[in-house]
Write a protein that holds these residues in place. Structure first.
Motif, PDB file in Angstrom:
ATOM      1  N   ASP A   1       0.560  -1.124   0.003  1.00 39.32           N
ATOM      2  CA  ASP A   1       0.069  -0.100   0.046  1.00 39.32           C
ATOM      3  C   ASP A   1       0.837   1.446  -0.084  1.00 39.32           C
ATOM      4  N   ALA A   2       1.609   1.292  -1.056  1.00 37.30           N
ATOM      5  CA  ALA A   2       2.844   2.497  -0.986  1.00 37.30           C
ATOM      6  C   ALA A   2       2.092   3.856  -1.180  1.00 37.30           C
ATOM      7  N   PHE A   3       0.702   3.732  -1.954  1.00 38.33           N
ATOM      8  CA  PHE A   3      -0.184   5.166  -1.813  1.00 38.33           C
ATOM      9  C   PHE A   3      -0.484   5.838  -0.443  1.00 38.33           C
ATOM     10  N   GLU A   4      -0.892   4.878   0.401  1.00 39.45           N
ATOM     11  CA  GLU A   4      -1.399   5.426   1.737  1.00 39.45           C
ATOM     12  C   GLU A   4      -0.259   5.558   2.535  1.00 39.45           C
ATOM     13  N   LYS A   5       0.550   4.777   2.694  1.00 38.96           N
ATOM     14  CA  LYS A   5       1.735   4.882   3.460  1.00 38.96           C
ATOM     15  C   LYS A   5       2.842   5.948   3.029  1.00 38.96           C
ATOM     16  N   SER A   6       2.741   6.344   1.730  1.00 33.93           N
ATOM     17  CA  SER A   6       3.687   7.715   1.234  1.00 33.93           C
ATOM     18  C   SER A   6       2.709   9.008   1.386  1.00 33.93           C
ATOM     19  N   GLY A   7       1.521   8.872   2.040  1.00 32.19           N
ATOM     20  CA  GLY A   7       0.544  10.304   2.137  1.00 32.19           C
ATOM     21  C   GLY A   7       0.232  10.586   0.639  1.00 32.19           C
ATOM     22  N   GLY A   8       0.154   9.883  -0.218  1.00 33.30           N
ATOM     23  CA  GLY A   8      -0.377  10.093  -1.675  1.00 33.30           C
ATOM     24  C   GLY A   8       0.738  10.432  -2.806  1.00 33.30           C
ATOM     25  N   VAL A   9       2.057  10.513  -2.197  1.00 34.43           N
ATOM     26  CA  VAL A   9       3.170  10.741  -3.036  1.00 34.43           C
ATOM     27  C   VAL A   9       3.249   9.617  -4.105  1.00 34.43           C
ATOM     28  N   PHE A  10       3.430   8.562  -3.707  1.00 34.13           N
ATOM     29  CA  PHE A  10       3.712   7.310  -4.696  1.00 34.13           C
ATOM     30  C   PHE A  10       2.247   6.557  -4.762  1.00 34.13           C
ATOM     31  N   ALA A  11       2.155   6.108  -6.237  1.00 32.19           N
ATOM     32  CA  ALA A  11       1.121   5.252  -6.690  1.00 32.19           C
ATOM     33  C   ALA A  11       1.332   3.869  -5.976  1.00 32.19           C
ATOM     34  N   ASN A  12       0.186   3.073  -6.157  1.00 35.98           N
ATOM     35  CA  ASN A  12       0.580   1.464  -5.984  1.00 35.98           C
ATOM     36  C   ASN A  12       1.017   0.873  -7.121  1.00 35.98           C
ATOM     37  N   SER A  13       0.659   1.616  -8.513  1.00 37.41           N
ATOM     38  CA  SER A  13       1.418   0.897  -9.603  1.00 37.41           C
ATOM     39  C   SER A  13       1.767   1.807 -10.857  1.00 37.41           C
ATOM     40  N   TYR A  14       2.465   1.637 -11.534  1.00 34.11           N
ATOM     41  CA  TYR A  14       2.966   2.596 -12.533  1.00 34.11           C
ATOM     42  C   TYR A  14       3.115   1.993 -13.799  1.00 34.11           C
ATOM     43  N   LEU A  15       2.615   2.722 -15.073  1.00 36.99           N
ATOM     44  CA  LEU A  15       3.136   2.317 -16.216  1.00 36.99           C
ATOM     45  C   LEU A  15       4.549   2.662 -16.754  1.00 36.99           C
ATOM     46  N   MET A  16       5.387   2.081 -16.961  1.00 35.13           N
ATOM     47  CA  MET A  16       6.706   2.241 -16.912  1.00 35.13           C
ATOM     48  C   MET A  16       7.179   2.602 -18.465  1.00 35.13           C
ATOM     49  N   SER A  17       8.027   3.629 -18.592  1.00 38.23           N
ATOM     50  CA  SER A  17       8.744   3.563 -19.894  1.00 38.23           C
ATOM     51  C   SER A  17      10.213   3.932 -19.593  1.00 38.23           C
ATOM     52  N   ASP A  18      10.975   4.510 -20.402  1.00 38.65           N
ATOM     53  CA  ASP A  18      12.623   4.562 -20.159  1.00 38.65           C
ATOM     54  C   ASP A  18      12.826   5.911 -19.453  1.00 38.65           C
ATOM     55  N   SER A  19      12.024   6.985 -19.666  1.00 36.69           N
ATOM     56  CA  SER A  19      11.973   8.229 -18.769  1.00 36.69           C
ATOM     57  C   SER A  19      11.065   8.631 -17.784  1.00 36.69           C
ATOM     58  N   VAL A  20       9.758   8.036 -17.767  1.00 35.00           N
ATOM     59  CA  VAL A  20       8.777   8.433 -16.746  1.00 35.00           C
ATOM     60  C   VAL A  20       8.091   7.440 -16.571  1.00 35.00           C
ATOM     61  N   TRP A  21       7.660   7.292 -15.297  1.00 33.75           N
ATOM     62  CA  TRP A  21       6.446   6.216 -14.863  1.00 33.75           C
ATOM     63  C   TRP A  21       5.420   7.032 -14.409  1.00 33.75           C
ATOM     64  N   VAL A  22       4.321   6.673 -15.240  1.00 35.68           N
ATOM     65  CA  VAL A  22       3.179   7.280 -15.281  1.00 35.68           C
ATOM     66  C   VAL A  22       2.210   6.459 -14.047  1.00 35.68           C
ATOM     67  N   PRO A  23       1.500   7.061 -13.171  1.00 39.57           N
ATOM     68  CA  PRO A  23       0.870   6.350 -11.875  1.00 39.57           C
ATOM     69  C   PRO A  23      -0.524   5.774 -12.741  1.00 39.57           C
ATOM     70  N   ILE A  24      -0.978   4.699 -12.320  1.00 48.37           N
ATOM     71  CA  ILE A  24      -2.130   4.171 -12.387  1.00 48.37           C
ATOM     72  C   ILE A  24      -3.264   4.515 -11.428  1.00 48.37           C
ATOM     73  N   GLY A  25      -4.086   5.337 -11.399  1.00 48.13           N
ATOM     74  CA  GLY A  25      -4.775   5.745 -10.324  1.00 48.13           C
ATOM     75  C   GLY A  25      -4.323   7.148  -9.937  1.00 48.13           C
ATOM     76  N   LYS A  26      -4.129   7.162  -8.397  1.00 41.28           N
ATOM     77  CA  LYS A  26      -3.596   8.549  -7.942  1.00 41.28           C
ATOM     78  C   LYS A  26      -2.233   8.134  -7.695  1.00 41.28           C
ATOM     79  N   GLY A  27      -1.400   9.488  -7.290  1.00 39.84           N
ATOM     80  CA  GLY A  27      -0.125   9.357  -7.102  1.00 39.84           C
ATOM     81  C   GLY A  27       0.687  10.291  -8.254  1.00 39.84           C
ATOM     82  N   ALA A  28       2.038  10.645  -7.908  1.00 40.05           N
ATOM     83  CA  ALA A  28       2.923  11.547  -8.763  1.00 40.05           C
ATOM     84  C   ALA A  28       3.365  10.671  -9.973  1.00 40.05           C
ATOM     85  N   ARG A  29       3.788  11.477 -10.798  1.00 46.33           N
ATOM     86  CA  ARG A  29       4.515  11.007 -12.044  1.00 46.33           C
ATOM     87  C   ARG A  29       5.952  10.915 -11.446  1.00 46.33           C
ATOM     88  N   LEU A  30       6.742  10.087 -11.999  1.00 47.90           N
ATOM     89  CA  LEU A  30       8.060  10.183 -11.560  1.00 47.90           C
ATOM     90  C   LEU A  30       8.957  10.070 -12.702  1.00 47.90           C
TER      91      LEU A  30
END
Length: 191
Positions: free
Chosen positions: A157-186
């Motif tokens: 539960d990364a989303f809840e434990k990080s206070g909404g900074v991280f999502a529980n899942s991400y679509l990955m590419s070489d330069s950016v990770w896009v959150p699935i649902g709520k969370g920040a782009r990385l």
């Protein structure tokens, strides 16, 4: 001529330094923790106190006592150990992370300029390490991840434990990770 407790009395000045050194190493070996400005100031002050105690004990043992002591070389070794322990404490969690988790694979960060910033680092053994930085303190924790095709799943539960900074899942590419649902782009950085 020497009394049985003579060696114990010579060792007593080193005991506070050893205890403080052990506490500093233990507190910095903890990978999952929160710390802020007050803890940092206390760490610096206690490290300075530790070095002063170790040097005082070393000088007292070497200079003040002229008689040959069996424990003199042992006390010099203990004082050096205390100083080395302090240096490892200053290195902080980066040393302990490498020792426990190995080499990092990839690191992803939230965009700079936000109040809540975060860094997720993935390791070879399907473990991740996240650091969430706020204005006055930061928190870190470990978790496990899996990658299926181009999707990264952060378990625990990364989303809840990080206070909404991280999502529980991400679509990955070489330069950016896009959150699935709520969370920040990385933004991704290969290590």
């Amino acid at each position: 001529m020497s009394k049985p407790y003579h060696y114990l009395l010579n060792f007593l000045p080193a005991i506070p330094a050893l205890l403080l050194s052990g506490w500093l190493i233990y507190s910095n070996a903890s990978i999952e923790s929160c710390s802020g400005l007050v803890q940092s100031i206390f760490f610096v002050l206690s490290s300075v106190l530790l070095i002063v105690l170790a040097l005082w004990a070393l000088i007292r043992m070497v200079v003040k006592y002229e008689e040959k002591l069996i424990s003199k070389s042992w006390l010099i070794a203990v004082s050096c150990l205390v100083v080395v322990g302090t240096v490892f404490s200053f290195l902080g969690s980066s040393v302990w992370l490498r020792l426990r988790l190995g080499a990092p694979l990839v690191e992803a960060r939230t965009h700079q300029g936000q109040y809540d910033t975060g860094v997720v680092t993935l390791y070879e053994n399907n473990r991740y390490y996240e650091v969430i930085g706020y204005i006055d303190f930061s928190c870190s924790r470990l978790g496990e991840y899996t990658i299926k095709k181009d999707t990264l799943f952060l378990w625990g539960d990364a989303f809840e434990k990080s206070g909404g900074v991280f999502a529980n899942s991400y679509l990955m590419s070489d330069s950016v990770w896009v959150p699935i649902g709520k969370g920040a782009r990385l933004k991704v950085r290969k290590l």
